[in-house]
Design a protein around this motif. Structure first.
Motif, mmCIF file in Angstrom:
data_model
loop_
_atom_site.group_PDB
_atom_site.id
_atom_site.type_symbol
_atom_site.label_atom_id
_atom_site.label_comp_id
_atom_site.label_asym_id
_atom_site.label_seq_id
_atom_site.Cartn_x
_atom_site.Cartn_y
_atom_site.Cartn_z
ATOM 1 N N ALA A 129 0.829 -1.201 0.000
ATOM 2 C CA ALA A 129 0.000 0.000 0.000
ATOM 3 C C ALA A 129 0.860 1.247 0.000
ATOM 4 O O ALA A 129 0.465 2.290 -0.526
ATOM 5 C CB ALA A 129 -0.923 -0.011 1.221
ATOM 6 N N ASP A 130 2.043 1.157 0.592
ATOM 7 C CA ASP A 130 2.950 2.298 0.662
ATOM 8 C C ASP A 130 3.821 2.364 -0.585
ATOM 9 O O ASP A 130 4.024 1.356 -1.275
ATOM 10 C CB ASP A 130 3.847 2.180 1.901
ATOM 11 N N PRO A 131 4.369 3.551 -0.906
ATOM 12 C CA PRO A 131 5.294 3.675 -2.029
ATOM 13 C C PRO A 131 6.467 2.703 -1.894
ATOM 14 O O PRO A 131 6.966 2.471 -0.787
ATOM 15 C CB PRO A 131 5.756 5.131 -1.950
ATOM 16 N N VAL A 132 6.888 2.141 -3.009
ATOM 17 C CA VAL A 132 7.924 1.109 -3.020
ATOM 18 C C VAL A 132 9.285 1.753 -3.280
ATOM 19 O O VAL A 132 9.518 2.286 -4.375
ATOM 20 C CB VAL A 132 7.624 0.055 -4.103
ATOM 21 N N PRO A 133 10.215 1.722 -2.308
ATOM 22 C CA PRO A 133 11.546 2.288 -2.530
ATOM 23 C C PRO A 133 12.238 1.573 -3.694
ATOM 24 O O PRO A 133 12.420 0.357 -3.660
ATOM 25 C CB PRO A 133 12.276 2.034 -1.205
ATOM 26 N N THR A 134 12.606 2.331 -4.720
ATOM 27 C CA THR A 134 13.043 1.768 -5.993
ATOM 28 C C THR A 134 14.342 2.396 -6.461
ATOM 29 O O THR A 134 14.560 3.601 -6.301
ATOM 30 C CB THR A 134 11.959 1.985 -7.066
ATOM 31 N N VAL A 135 15.200 1.566 -7.077
ATOM 32 C CA VAL A 135 16.423 2.041 -7.729
ATOM 33 C C VAL A 135 16.441 1.520 -9.160
ATOM 34 O O VAL A 135 16.212 0.331 -9.397
ATOM 35 C CB VAL A 135 17.686 1.564 -6.985
ATOM 36 N N PHE A 136 16.677 2.414 -10.109
ATOM 37 C CA PHE A 136 16.911 2.032 -11.495
ATOM 38 C C PHE A 136 18.406 2.137 -11.783
ATOM 39 O O PHE A 136 19.059 3.089 -11.345
ATOM 40 C CB PHE A 136 16.137 2.936 -12.461
ATOM 41 N N LEU B 161 5.757 4.021 -7.019
ATOM 42 C CA LEU B 161 7.177 3.773 -6.777
ATOM 43 C C LEU B 161 7.802 5.021 -6.153
ATOM 44 O O LEU B 161 7.593 6.137 -6.637
ATOM 45 C CB LEU B 161 7.912 3.441 -8.082
ATOM 46 N N ASP B 162 8.552 4.803 -5.099
ATOM 47 C CA ASP B 162 9.357 5.875 -4.505
ATOM 48 C C ASP B 162 10.751 5.738 -5.103
ATOM 49 O O ASP B 162 11.593 4.995 -4.582
ATOM 50 C CB ASP B 162 9.380 5.727 -2.988
ATOM 51 N N VAL B 163 10.997 6.414 -6.242
ATOM 52 C CA VAL B 163 12.266 6.254 -6.951
ATOM 53 C C VAL B 163 13.344 7.022 -6.196
ATOM 54 O O VAL B 163 13.443 8.251 -6.287
ATOM 55 C CB VAL B 163 12.155 6.736 -8.416
ATOM 56 N N ARG B 164 14.159 6.287 -5.462
ATOM 57 C CA ARG B 164 15.235 6.891 -4.684
ATOM 58 C C ARG B 164 16.386 7.335 -5.581
ATOM 59 O O ARG B 164 17.031 8.349 -5.311
ATOM 60 C CB ARG B 164 15.738 5.890 -3.641
ATOM 61 N N SER B 165 16.660 6.556 -6.637
ATOM 62 C CA SER B 165 17.761 6.879 -7.540
ATOM 63 C C SER B 165 17.517 6.260 -8.913
ATOM 64 O O SER B 165 16.965 5.166 -9.013
ATOM 65 C CB SER B 165 19.103 6.355 -7.005
ATOM 66 N N ASP B 166 17.949 6.989 -9.940
ATOM 67 C CA ASP B 166 18.104 6.428 -11.280
ATOM 68 C C ASP B 166 19.558 6.706 -11.646
ATOM 69 O O ASP B 166 19.927 7.842 -11.956
ATOM 70 C CB ASP B 166 17.145 7.079 -12.266
ATOM 71 N N VAL B 167 20.387 5.683 -11.578
ATOM 72 C CA VAL B 167 21.831 5.854 -11.790
ATOM 73 C C VAL B 167 22.266 5.328 -13.148
ATOM 74 O O VAL B 167 23.449 5.099 -13.385
ATOM 75 C CB VAL B 167 22.646 5.172 -10.661
ATOM 76 N N SER B 168 21.311 5.130 -14.063
ATOM 77 C CA SER B 168 21.664 4.642 -15.395
ATOM 78 C C SER B 168 22.556 5.655 -16.103
ATOM 79 O O SER B 168 22.421 6.862 -15.929
ATOM 80 C CB SER B 168 20.389 4.392 -16.215
ATOM 81 N N CYS B 169 23.472 5.118 -16.923
ATOM 82 C CA CYS B 169 24.468 5.989 -17.551
ATOM 83 C C CYS B 169 24.919 5.393 -18.878
ATOM 84 O O CYS B 169 25.299 4.208 -18.933
ATOM 85 C CB CYS B 169 25.670 6.166 -16.628
ATOM 86 N N GLY B 170 24.864 6.193 -19.930
ATOM 87 C CA GLY B 170 25.331 5.735 -21.221
ATOM 88 C C GLY B 170 26.780 5.266 -21.163
ATOM 89 O O GLY B 170 27.619 5.878 -20.502
ATOM 90 N N GLY B 171 27.061 4.175 -21.857
ATOM 91 C CA GLY B 171 28.412 3.635 -21.905
ATOM 92 C C GLY B 171 28.754 2.667 -20.796
ATOM 93 O O GLY B 171 29.842 2.076 -20.803
#
Length: 341
Positions: free
Chosen positions: A35-42, A88-98
């Motif tokens: 029910a609560d926002p889901v702590p998420t990392v991409f 979703l509680d997006v804590r970080s999106d650390v995706s990076c080209g290369g």
């Protein structure tokens, strides 16, 4: 190639050397969507960052050359889930080209000579992270090197911004299918696939170590080459270059086989680790780089939305907005199902 030590010993040794051992919290039981926002990392490479789509994040100097689109598939998937009541509680999106897979646990230099280093992507993981999603493996495989082996145009100096060099510059691009089909070329390719498998295993181990309660989702890559390679002999509407440039038509089925093999290696790594897998390859066969107005992949030399000054950079075979939306839909559907288990 030297085979790595068993994953448990290797991971423990690496973490001990880094001085960052943590106490794992007990895992929660499976159930309905929280029910609560889901702590998420991409996490991930240019296919998660959605290189080529503008505007991209420019507020962090060290990540400038990651070319992470503000509207990448993590952002779009997060909104689609919210529309369905999954927050979703997006804590970080650390995706990076290369990024290659090892940049999950090692620093990444984003532009040679500028000393711009991005921290390891695993630094975003916390004990309370509940969901980890992303794509990696294509750069470890060396897909841009494979493309350059098969294309004189991509070998040309004006395309030097595309990372990598041909596997063997002495071999003509016109014979790349034969080169990779036997001898040193085949051995190189087999070694790269083996490395991808090992590194994805390591990534998933580390994810479970730092975030023991997290659902882990590996996302595959969309299809680049259609079953009917004749489609690739016609430029897309409004374009002058062929979608796959000068890559010989007899090499196109081979490139498709490489993509399918990468898809299989990624699926196996996820399955072996008890993680989930999003199979984009199987659902994007009508939206390849060669599908004209329906293409979900920008052509290798088709101008993208990203510019340096006034000069647009090519898509280099990355998802355009249509392709990004296909990624987002598949990821959102998978995550909704996972969180409802």
């Amino acid at each position: 190639m030297t085979k790595k030590t068993p994953r448990g010993r290797r991971l423990a040794a690496a973490l001990a050397l880094g001085g960052c051992l943590a106490i794992a919290a007990p895992a929660t039981s499976a159930g309905a969507a929280p029910a609560d926002p889901v702590p998420t990392v991409f996490f991930g490479d240019s296919y998660t960052a959605n290189y080529g789509i503008a505007p991209f994040h420019q507020d962090d100097t060290t990540r400038f050359f990651c070319f992470r689109a503000k509207e990448n598939y993590p952002a779009v998937a997060t909104r689609r889930l919210a529309d369905k009541g999954v927050t979703l509680d997006v804590r970080s999106d650390v995706s990076c080209g290369g990024a290659v897979v090892r940049h999950f646990w090692e620093e990444q230099e984003t532009f040679p000579g500028l000393d711009l280093k991005v921290p390891p992507q695993q630094d975003a993981l916390k004990a309370d992270t509940q969901l980890v999603v992303g794509s990696m493996g294509g750069n470890t495989l060396g897909f841009t090197r494979i493309l350059k082996q098969c294309s004189d145009k991509l070998r040309a100096p004006e395309n030097g911004l595309l990372p990598g060099t041909p596997v063997d510059a002495d071999e003509p691009a016109s014979t790349c299918a034969e080169f990779f089909g036997s001898g040193d070329g085949k051995q190189w390719l087999d070694d790269r696939f083996e490395q991808v498998g090992w590194d994805l295993e390591e990534l998933l181990d580390r994810t479970q170590y730092f975030s023991p309660d997290a659902k882990r989702v590996l996302v595959g890559y969309p299809r680049l080459v259609p079953e009917d390679t004749g489609k690739c002999l016609t430029a897309a509407p409004g374009q002058t270059e062929l979608p796959l440039a000068d890559i010989p038509q007899d090499a196109l089925p081979f490139l498709d086989q490489i993509q399918k093999r990468l898809d299989d290696v990624t699926r196996k790594a996820a399955t072996d680790a008890g993680a989930d897998f999003v199979d984009l390859y199987s659902v994007t066969g009508s939206n390849t780089a060669c599908d004209g107005a329906d293409r979900g992949i920008g052509g290798l030399l088709e101008p993208s939305q990203v510019k340096i000054g006034e000069q647009p950079l090519p898509w280099y075979g990355h998802p355009n907005e249509k392709g990004r939306d296909l990624q987002a839909q598949q990821v959102a559907d998978k995550v909704e199902g996972i969180l409802s288990r």
